[in-house]
Design an enzyme around this catalytic site. Structure first.
Site, PDB file in Angstrom:
ATOM      1  N   TYR A 298       0.820  -1.233   0.000  1.00  7.54           N
ATOM      2  CA  TYR A 298       0.000   0.000   0.000  1.00  7.54           C
ATOM      3  C   TYR A 298       0.840   1.264   0.000  1.00  7.54           C
ATOM      4  O   TYR A 298       0.301   2.342   0.269  1.00  7.54           O
ATOM      5  CB  TYR A 298      -0.870   0.066   1.262  1.00  7.54           C
ATOM      6  CG  TYR A 298      -1.609  -1.182   1.634  1.00  7.54           C
ATOM      7  CD1 TYR A 298      -2.660  -1.661   0.842  1.00  7.54           C
ATOM      8  CD2 TYR A 298      -1.290  -1.885   2.786  1.00  7.54           C
ATOM      9  CE1 TYR A 298      -3.350  -2.805   1.201  1.00  7.54           C
ATOM     10  CE2 TYR A 298      -1.980  -3.032   3.155  1.00  7.54           C
ATOM     11  CZ  TYR A 298      -3.002  -3.484   2.354  1.00  7.54           C
ATOM     12  OH  TYR A 298      -3.678  -4.611   2.719  1.00  7.54           O
TER      13      TYR A 298
ATOM     14  N   CYS B 296      14.063 -10.727  -3.311  1.00  7.99           N
ATOM     15  CA  CYS B 296      14.435 -10.347  -4.676  1.00  7.99           C
ATOM     16  C   CYS B 296      13.297  -9.634  -5.386  1.00  7.99           C
ATOM     17  O   CYS B 296      12.690 -10.184  -6.318  1.00  7.99           O
ATOM     18  CB  CYS B 296      14.892 -11.578  -5.432  1.00  7.99           C
ATOM     19  SG  CYS B 296      16.293 -12.322  -4.606  1.00  7.99           S
TER      20      CYS B 296
HETATM   21  N1  LLP Z   1     -14.727  -5.798   9.686  1.00  4.50           N
HETATM   22  C1  LLP Z   1     -14.620  -6.194   8.400  1.00  4.50           C
HETATM   23  C2  LLP Z   1     -15.748  -6.795   7.725  1.00  4.50           C
HETATM   24  C3  LLP Z   1     -13.399  -5.978   7.734  1.00  4.50           C
HETATM   25  O1  LLP Z   1     -13.280  -6.354   6.459  1.00  4.50           O
HETATM   26  C4  LLP Z   1     -12.310  -5.378   8.416  1.00  4.50           C
HETATM   27  C5  LLP Z   1     -11.026  -5.157   7.748  1.00  4.50           C
HETATM   28  C6  LLP Z   1     -12.486  -5.022   9.770  1.00  4.50           C
HETATM   29  C7  LLP Z   1     -13.721  -5.241  10.368  1.00  4.50           C
HETATM   30  C8  LLP Z   1     -11.398  -4.413  10.599  1.00  4.50           C
HETATM   31  O2  LLP Z   1     -10.964  -3.189  10.093  1.00  4.50           O
HETATM   32  P1  LLP Z   1      -9.890  -2.325  10.948  1.00  4.50           P
HETATM   33  O3  LLP Z   1     -10.567  -1.870  12.211  1.00  4.50           O
HETATM   34  O4  LLP Z   1      -8.742  -3.208  11.237  1.00  4.50           O
HETATM   35  O5  LLP Z   1      -9.542  -1.225  10.047  1.00  4.50           O
HETATM   36  N2  LLP Z   1      -4.474  -5.050   5.250  1.00  4.50           N
HETATM   37  C9  LLP Z   1      -4.946  -3.681   5.279  1.00  4.50           C
HETATM   38  C10 LLP Z   1      -6.260  -3.557   5.999  1.00  4.50           C
HETATM   39  C11 LLP Z   1      -7.350  -4.454   5.448  1.00  4.50           C
HETATM   40  C12 LLP Z   1      -8.637  -4.349   6.208  1.00  4.50           C
HETATM   41  C13 LLP Z   1      -9.584  -5.416   5.793  1.00  4.50           C
HETATM   42  N3  LLP Z   1     -10.819  -5.458   6.525  1.00  4.50           N
HETATM   43  C14 LLP Z   1      -3.860  -2.796   5.878  1.00  4.50           C
HETATM   44  O6  LLP Z   1      -2.822  -3.313   6.251  1.00  4.50           O
HETATM   45  O7  LLP Z   1      -4.023  -1.588   5.940  1.00  4.50           O
END
Ligand code: LLP
Length: 417
Positions: A318, A345
């Site tokens: 990202y 790599c």
């Molecule tokens: N609920 C649902 C249905 C979700 O899809 C997600 C995150 C959450 C809750 C929790 O969201 P949070 O509070 O953690 O923002 N890998 C990405 C973030 C992907 C989030 C996916 N869904 C990153 O590293 O920024």
């Protein structure tokens, strides 16, 4: 409150009373370190802010699914938001209460739905009409009633990175809000379905909470129509997504956000569910990595470290910015501008770019705000074993995941006959 808790003492970086050099010496690098008190405080800030309003904080397991962390949540009384059978089994292994688990995700398989129903899950968040029929059939097969909510896509812009924005028509998530009434009416007539709630999740790392309230306005209009049709819900789930401070972002405080949420939903008289992940564990975690070499050309200085994109993918995927600080307090020494890169790599293998640091080979760096979507997104790319995870707690440290060995890494693979 739950922001980073590190501090320098005697020229060393400490977290929760533990010298991180000791952690690195004992467990080697790369590794992840988490502060127990930071996690507990963040969860508690959410929970307390609801006051006497009926609510459930469902920790989003995907942010960090180590079972010690899930067990910590279970001890606090947390619910869980899961998206796969694997996450469900982790929650059960961590002694989480199945009656506080909600199941999100766009592609649930029959076997996952049946296991969720078998253990008495709180709610399945339905993401399409097709999925509603799959859940209806699965529950009918088992002779049970499946508690469901529809995950509605409210078509609001969460104003976050396009890969983590989920509440727009162009996204794969949820059911178009204009379709929801019809599908709710159908669902309410199904013998094996019990309609219990409404759900939405509009994105992640939101630094402004106004999109939540735009979504709530739309959900309230929908709920009024549901009432007119004799469908009375038990809960509203507003999802996760509240942002954290990585650099200079100023997301709303968790407690303030929750109070506004409670006020906006006061007249509905429903249980309020939130699904935070990042804002509970993100700033509680650090990724420790050792500088192997310093390498320069006319254009650039590179610090080649032992951690890489397979261990911490967010910068590569990202272009995420995470603070990088040395374990030694080098503030008096002469600095240079470095790209912090790993041994993988790929040109895209970096943890940070253009960072001003005073470092030499052998120094250890801490990548901050690495508690969420750090280890949980790690892979074995370049056949690099998964790293160790350590929890620090008021002057003590506990290994909560052993470093994977090389043989463990390919133990499930087989030679051809
Ligand atoms: N609920 C649902 C249905 C979700 O899809 C997600 C995150 C959450 C809750 C929790 O969201 P949070 O509070 O953690 O923002 N890998 C990405 C973030 C992907 C989030 C996916 N869904 C990153 O590293 O920024």
């Amino acid at each position: 409150m739950s922001e980073a808790k590190h501090y320098y003492q005697d020229n060393a970086l400490f977290l929760d009373g533990v010298n991180l050099n000791d952690v690195a010496n004992q467990h080697d690098t790369p590794c992840y370190v988490y502060s127990r008190s930071a996690i507990e405080e963040a969860w508690t800030e959410y929970d307390h802010a609801f006051g006497s309003a009926p609510h459930l904080v469902c920790y989003a397991v995907k942010a960090n699914s180590n079972i010690a962390i899930l067990n910590l949540m279970a001890k606090l009384g947390s619910g869980f938001d899961i998206v796969s059978l694997g996450e469900l089994e982790r929650v059960l292994a961590a002694k989480g209460d199945p009656a506080k688990v909600i199941f999100s995700g766009v592609g649930k398989k029959e076997v996952e739905i049946k296991r969720a129903l078998e253990i008495g899950i709180k709610c399945i968040n339905i993401e399409s009409e097709q999925e509603l029929y799959r859940v209806k059939d699965a529950a009918a097969d088992m002779g049970v009633k499946a508690p469901i909510s529809l995950r509605v896509n409210p078509n609001v812009d969460a104003k976050t990175h396009p890969y983590i924005s989920t509440g727009l028509k162009e996204n794969k998530f949820g059911i178009d809000i204009d379709e929801a009434l019809r599908i709710y009416i159908d669902a309410s007539k199904m013998d094996s379905i019990e309609v219990t709630g409404v759900d939405c999740h509009i994105g992640s790392q939101l630094t402004d909470d106004s999109p939540y309230f735009d979504a709530i306005d739309k959900l309230i209009i929908l709920m009024d129509k549901l009432k007119d049709n004799g469908i009375n819900l038990h809960h509203i789930d507003i999802g996760g997504g509240l942002g954290i401070c990585y650099d200079d972002e100023t997301p709303p405080a968790k407690g303030e956000y929750v109070k506004r949420l409670v006020a906006a939903l006061a007249e509905q008289g429903l249980e309020i569910i939130v699904e935070p992940g990042r804002s509970i564990v993100g700033n509680a975690g650090y990724f420790l990595t050792t500088v192997e070499f310093l390498k320069s050309n006319e254009e650039k200085n590179f610090a080649i470290v032992d951690g890489a994109m397979n261990d911490l993918l967010r910068p590569s995927l990202y272009s995420a910015w995470q603070r990088i600080i040395p374990l030694k307090d080098n503030s008096q020494a002469e600095t240079k501008v470095y790209d912090i890169v790993g041994p993988v790599c790929e040109t895209g293998d970096f943890l940070g770019k253009e960072r001003e640091l005073a470092i030499e080979p052998g120094d250890i760096l801490a990548v901050c705000s690495a508690g969420a979507y750090g280890f949980s997104m790690s892979s074995n790319y370049n056949s690099r074993p998964k790293v160790a995870e350590i929890m620090v707690d008021n002057g003590t440290s506990h290994q909560i995941r052993q470093r994977e060995s090389i043989t463990e890494m390919f133990a499930a693979e087989e030679l051809l006959p």
